[in-house]
Design a protein around this motif. Structure first.
Motif, PDB file in Angstrom:
ATOM      1  N   UNK A  15       0.789  -1.217   0.000  1.00 60.20           N
ATOM      2  CA  UNK A  15       0.000   0.000   0.000  1.00 60.20           C
ATOM      3  C   UNK A  15       0.822   1.268   0.000  1.00 60.20           C
ATOM      4  N   UNK A  16       2.099   1.137   0.188  1.00 54.45           N
ATOM      5  CA  UNK A  16       2.978   2.295   0.226  1.00 54.45           C
ATOM      6  C   UNK A  16       3.390   2.776  -1.151  1.00 54.45           C
ATOM      7  N   UNK A  17       4.263   3.783  -1.151  1.00 53.56           N
ATOM      8  CA  UNK A  17       4.717   4.411  -2.397  1.00 53.56           C
ATOM      9  C   UNK A  17       6.230   4.529  -2.415  1.00 53.56           C
ATOM     10  N   UNK A  18       6.764   4.512  -3.620  1.00 51.92           N
ATOM     11  CA  UNK A  18       8.171   4.793  -3.862  1.00 51.92           C
ATOM     12  C   UNK A  18       8.276   5.538  -5.173  1.00 51.92           C
ATOM     13  N   UNK A  19       9.341   6.303  -5.315  1.00 51.10           N
ATOM     14  CA  UNK A  19       9.624   6.942  -6.597  1.00 51.10           C
ATOM     15  C   UNK A  19      11.044   6.579  -7.017  1.00 51.10           C
ATOM     16  N   UNK A  20      11.151   6.046  -8.218  1.00 54.66           N
ATOM     17  CA  UNK A  20      12.447   5.748  -8.809  1.00 54.66           C
ATOM     18  C   UNK A  20      12.826   6.866  -9.766  1.00 54.66           C
ATOM     19  N   UNK A  21      14.112   7.146  -9.856  1.00 53.81           N
ATOM     20  CA  UNK A  21      14.600   8.099 -10.842  1.00 53.81           C
ATOM     21  C   UNK A  21      15.757   7.489 -11.610  1.00 53.81           C
ATOM     22  N   UNK A  66      -1.750   2.589 -11.060  1.00 50.41           N
ATOM     23  CA  UNK A  66      -0.949   2.650  -9.812  1.00 50.41           C
ATOM     24  C   UNK A  66       0.407   3.317 -10.030  1.00 50.41           C
ATOM     25  N   UNK A  67       0.999   3.087 -11.181  1.00 49.76           N
ATOM     26  CA  UNK A  67       2.323   3.630 -11.484  1.00 49.76           C
ATOM     27  C   UNK A  67       2.196   4.733 -12.542  1.00 49.76           C
ATOM     28  N   UNK A  68       3.076   5.719 -12.443  1.00 47.74           N
ATOM     29  CA  UNK A  68       3.129   6.796 -13.425  1.00 47.74           C
ATOM     30  C   UNK A  68       4.570   7.046 -13.824  1.00 47.74           C
ATOM     31  N   UNK A  69       4.816   7.038 -15.116  1.00 44.85           N
ATOM     32  CA  UNK A  69       6.135   7.388 -15.633  1.00 44.85           C
ATOM     33  C   UNK A  69       6.086   8.826 -16.132  1.00 44.85           C
ATOM     34  N   UNK A  70       7.136   9.582 -15.853  1.00 43.84           N
ATOM     35  CA  UNK A  70       7.224  10.927 -16.385  1.00 43.84           C
ATOM     36  C   UNK A  70       8.687  11.295 -16.542  1.00 43.84           C
ATOM     37  N   UNK A  71       8.914  12.413 -17.221  1.00 45.80           N
ATOM     38  CA  UNK A  71      10.290  12.771 -17.543  1.00 45.80           C
ATOM     39  C   UNK A  71      10.516  14.262 -17.363  1.00 45.80           C
ATOM     40  N   UNK A  72      11.777  14.594 -17.111  1.00 48.44           N
ATOM     41  CA  UNK A  72      12.226  15.982 -17.050  1.00 48.44           C
ATOM     42  C   UNK A  72      13.358  16.090 -18.068  1.00 48.44           C
ATOM     43  N   UNK A  79      11.322   9.275 -14.371  1.00 49.22           N
ATOM     44  CA  UNK A  79      10.893   8.889 -13.036  1.00 49.22           C
ATOM     45  C   UNK A  79       9.810   7.821 -13.138  1.00 49.22           C
ATOM     46  N   UNK A  80       9.690   7.047 -12.090  1.00 55.33           N
ATOM     47  CA  UNK A  80       8.579   6.106 -11.980  1.00 55.33           C
ATOM     48  C   UNK A  80       7.974   6.283 -10.592  1.00 55.33           C
ATOM     49  N   UNK A  81       6.799   6.874 -10.549  1.00 56.27           N
ATOM     50  CA  UNK A  81       6.075   7.012  -9.291  1.00 56.27           C
ATOM     51  C   UNK A  81       5.231   5.759  -9.099  1.00 56.27           C
ATOM     52  N   UNK A  82       5.473   5.048  -8.018  1.00 51.82           N
ATOM     53  CA  UNK A  82       4.797   3.786  -7.750  1.00 51.82           C
ATOM     54  C   UNK A  82       3.934   3.940  -6.500  1.00 51.82           C
ATOM     55  N   UNK A  83       2.638   3.836  -6.676  1.00 50.68           N
ATOM     56  CA  UNK A  83       1.687   3.936  -5.570  1.00 50.68           C
ATOM     57  C   UNK A  83       0.959   2.616  -5.384  1.00 50.68           C
ATOM     58  N   UNK A  84       0.330   2.475  -4.246  1.00 52.08           N
ATOM     59  CA  UNK A  84      -0.447   1.265  -3.935  1.00 52.08           C
ATOM     60  C   UNK A  84       0.357   0.006  -4.221  1.00 52.08           C
ATOM     61  N   UNK A  85       1.567  -0.009  -3.727  1.00 51.86           N
ATOM     62  CA  UNK A  85       2.468  -1.122  -4.029  1.00 51.86           C
ATOM     63  C   UNK A  85       1.964  -2.424  -3.426  1.00 51.86           C
TER      64      UNK A  85
END
Length: 114
Positions: A15-21, A66-72, A79-85
């Motif tokens: 249920x937690x979240x992490x963000x990968x870069x 649950x996951x969102x990929x985005x870029x800068x 980045x990969x925002x991972x929610x509701x793991x």
């Protein structure tokens, strides 16, 4: 020298979240299809989410919503925002840059466990 430097892995409860870069250097960032893959224990490596070279986004069915990929682009970073793991998201996560050449990051471990 091409480098894909990843960060953000670790241990998280269900249920937690992490963000990968993933910060890329040594490549023309906009030329490459950038994405995240993962390899669960004892299984094949699979696509999680990725940008095509035209800019569209693909998600694995297992992470949609649950996951969102985005870029800068200014930082040459995705980045990969991972929610509701979930425990089944446990894997080594790899960043990939693919065009004429194919580059992979070192793969941070993500463990989802209580």
């Amino acid at each position: 020298q091409v480098q894909l430097v990843e960060s953000g892995g670790g241990l998280v409860q269900p249920g937690g979240s992490l963000r990968l870069s993933c910060a890329a250097s040594g490549i023309i960032f906009s030329n490459y299809a950038m994405g995240w893959y993962r390899q669960p224990p004892g299984k094949q490596r699979e696509l999680v989410a990725g940008f095509t070279r035209s800019g569209s986004i693909d998600y694995s069915d297992s992470v949609k919503g649950r996951f969102t990929i985005y870029r800068d682009n200014a930082k040459n970073t995705i980045y990969l925002q991972m929610n509701s793991l979930k425990p089944e998201d446990t894997a080594v996560y790899y960043c990939r840059a693919k065009w004429i050449y194919d580059y992979w990051g070192q793969g941070p471990q993500v463990t989802v466990s209580s």
